[in-house]
Design an enzyme around this catalytic site. Structure first.
Site, PDB file in Angstrom:
ATOM      1  N   SER A  73       0.799  -1.239   0.000  1.00 48.14           N
ATOM      2  CA  SER A  73       0.000   0.000   0.000  1.00 48.14           C
ATOM      3  C   SER A  73       0.828   1.284   0.000  1.00 48.14           C
ATOM      4  O   SER A  73       0.259   2.360  -0.164  1.00 48.14           O
ATOM      5  CB  SER A  73      -0.957   0.014   1.181  1.00 48.14           C
ATOM      6  N   LYS A  76       0.297   3.367  -2.904  1.00 48.39           N
ATOM      7  CA  LYS A  76      -0.864   4.251  -3.013  1.00 48.39           C
ATOM      8  C   LYS A  76      -0.443   5.731  -3.020  1.00 48.39           C
ATOM      9  O   LYS A  76      -1.145   6.579  -3.580  1.00 48.39           O
ATOM     10  CB  LYS A  76      -1.876   3.948  -1.894  1.00 48.39           C
ATOM     11  N   TYR A 200      -4.141  -2.559 -10.259  1.00 48.87           N
ATOM     12  CA  TYR A 200      -3.965  -2.283  -8.823  1.00 48.87           C
ATOM     13  C   TYR A 200      -3.012  -3.301  -8.181  1.00 48.87           C
ATOM     14  O   TYR A 200      -2.098  -2.936  -7.431  1.00 48.87           O
ATOM     15  CB  TYR A 200      -5.348  -2.289  -8.147  1.00 48.87           C
ATOM     16  N   TYR A 252      -4.454   3.699   7.862  1.00 51.23           N
ATOM     17  CA  TYR A 252      -5.830   3.171   7.981  1.00 51.23           C
ATOM     18  C   TYR A 252      -6.457   3.588   9.317  1.00 51.23           C
ATOM     19  O   TYR A 252      -6.355   4.744   9.704  1.00 51.23           O
ATOM     20  CB  TYR A 252      -5.862   1.639   7.820  1.00 51.23           C
ATOM     21  N   VAL A 270       1.192  -3.750   3.717  1.00 50.99           N
ATOM     22  CA  VAL A 270       1.193  -5.055   4.391  1.00 50.99           C
ATOM     23  C   VAL A 270       2.447  -5.888   4.112  1.00 50.99           C
ATOM     24  O   VAL A 270       2.610  -6.968   4.670  1.00 50.99           O
ATOM     25  CB  VAL A 270      -0.075  -5.910   4.094  1.00 50.99           C
TER      26      VAL A 270
HETATM   27  N1  GLN Z   1      -2.314  -5.412  -2.034  1.00 52.07           N
HETATM   28  C1  GLN Z   1      -2.846  -5.311  -0.699  1.00 52.07           C
HETATM   29  C2  GLN Z   1      -4.335  -5.561  -0.733  1.00 52.07           C
HETATM   30  O1  GLN Z   1      -4.945  -5.146  -1.671  1.00 52.07           O
HETATM   31  C3  GLN Z   1      -2.539  -3.947  -0.154  1.00 52.07           C
HETATM   32  C4  GLN Z   1      -3.040  -3.752   1.247  1.00 52.07           C
HETATM   33  C5  GLN Z   1      -2.092  -3.063   2.157  1.00 52.07           C
HETATM   34  O2  GLN Z   1      -0.881  -2.969   1.949  1.00 52.07           O
HETATM   35  N2  GLN Z   1      -2.626  -2.601   3.278  1.00 52.07           N
HETATM   36  O3  GLN Z   1      -4.914  -6.167   0.116  1.00 52.07           O
END
Ligand code: GLN
Length: 323
Positions: A73, A76, A200, A252, A270
């Site tokens: 993420s 992002k 994505y 988050y 993650v």
């Molecule tokens: N690729 C992961 C997902 O879509 C990204 C989530 C994350 O890093 N929090 O679940």
């Protein structure tokens, strides 16, 4: 380099080496993400850290700071940067800018809020952002555009998409497909669900080292500072707003706690990485694969907490004689 800046570099190196050495001994390291099977294979004892100070531009790197990991993420931040370059403020008709207070892959708010995600840093928001990047392009070209941005910002052409992680995400991505389907039903997706989630997943599967990530974050750390390391195509106003979103939404439903404990904008993934920025002072990347219950790196967060305590860094007032 002057003697003063050499001494500063050495002090920061010692500080980071010390944090890395102490955290290496920790036995409570959190849980490696296993809902993406490929990520479950990563050694939880890995730990890397890198800092690029704005004044010297000289990277301080420690531990596994030169080992690539899945940025997940953290991508992002870069995909939002790319989408804003592509469509400008029109993006904000399709995604909001409020913290969600919910887990990163939650679907509940999407129904109440008619398919417009709360912010670009939760999965639903980043899926819309991927759709914007992909408009008029194939998933392959939309992936290459992101890779190009990451390579350009990292000053390193070796940044790559980890195809095994991308495949693993495609095979297990039911929840992300559900988010995309729901937004398609509400008219907030232009591409096909499968193409958009493929793009994505590829964005999330970009692999970078802490050194590359900290270097890439310099366009944020240097916002408004006209020095060589800054990427001129990303203006200071945009960088400041990206950091505002990192501060309010970057972790988050732990964003408030992170602001309280650490006090600088950041974005987690993650894969166990965190990109953090002390505006005007430094760009920081840390990697420890074990996660806490909210999906943020347990020891990565601890390392940042120790770093800001030692340096006095915080966007809420700097204690200058500590760094
Ligand atoms: N690729 C992961 C997902 O879509 C990204 C989530 C994350 O890093 N929090 O679940």
């Amino acid at each position: 380099m002057s003697e003063a800046s050499d001494a500063k570099h050495r002090r920061l190196q010692e500080l980071v080496d010390d944090i890395v050495a102490r955290l290496a001994k920790e036995t409570e390291r959190g849980e490696v993400a296993d809902y993406i099977p490929e990520l479950a294979k990563v050694d939880p004892n890995r730990f890397g850290m890198a800092i690029v100070p704005v004044d010297t531009g000289r990277a301080v790197v420690a531990g596994d700071g030169d080992v690539p990991f899945s940025i997940q993420s953290i991508s992002k931040v870069f995909s939002l940067t790319l989408a804003l370059e592509k469509v400008g403020e029109a993006l904000w008709k399709r995604v909001n800018r409020e913290p969600s207070g919910d887990p990163f892959n939650s679907i509940v708010q999407l129904e109440y809020e008619k398919g417009v995600p709360r912010n670009p840093f939760i999965n639903a928001g980043a899926i819309v952002v991927a759709d914007v990047i992909m408009e008029g392009l194939s998933p392959k070209d939309a992936t290459n555009d992101m890779l190009g941005l990451c390579r350009r910002l990292a000053h390193d052409g070796s940044v790559y998409v980890d195809r095994n992680v991308a495949r693993s995400e495609r095979l297990t991505g039911a929840r992300n497909r559900a988010l995309a389907q729901f937004m398609a039903a509400e008219g907030n997706l232009r591409g096909s669900v499968e193409d958009v989630v493929t793009t994505y997943f590829n964005h999330c599967s970009i692999a970078m080292t802490c050194r590359q990530l900290a270097t890439a974050g310099m366009y944020l750390a240097c916002a408004g500072i006209p020095i060589g390391a800054t990427d001129a195509s990303i203006n200071a106003d945009r960088a400041r707003r990206l950091m505002a979103l990192m501060m309010t939404c970057g972790q988050y439903d732990a964003s408030g706690e992170f602001a309280f404990r650490i006090g600088i904008p950041s974005k987690s993934g993650v894969g166990g990485g965190i990109l953090a920025v002390m505006p005007g002072v430094a760009s920081i990347a840390v990697w420890s694969p074990g996660l806490d219950a909210k999906g943020n790196s347990l020891l990565g967060t601890r390392a940042l907490e120790e770093l800001v305590r030692a340096t006095g860094w915080s966007v809420f007032g700097r204690i200058p004689d500590r760094d």
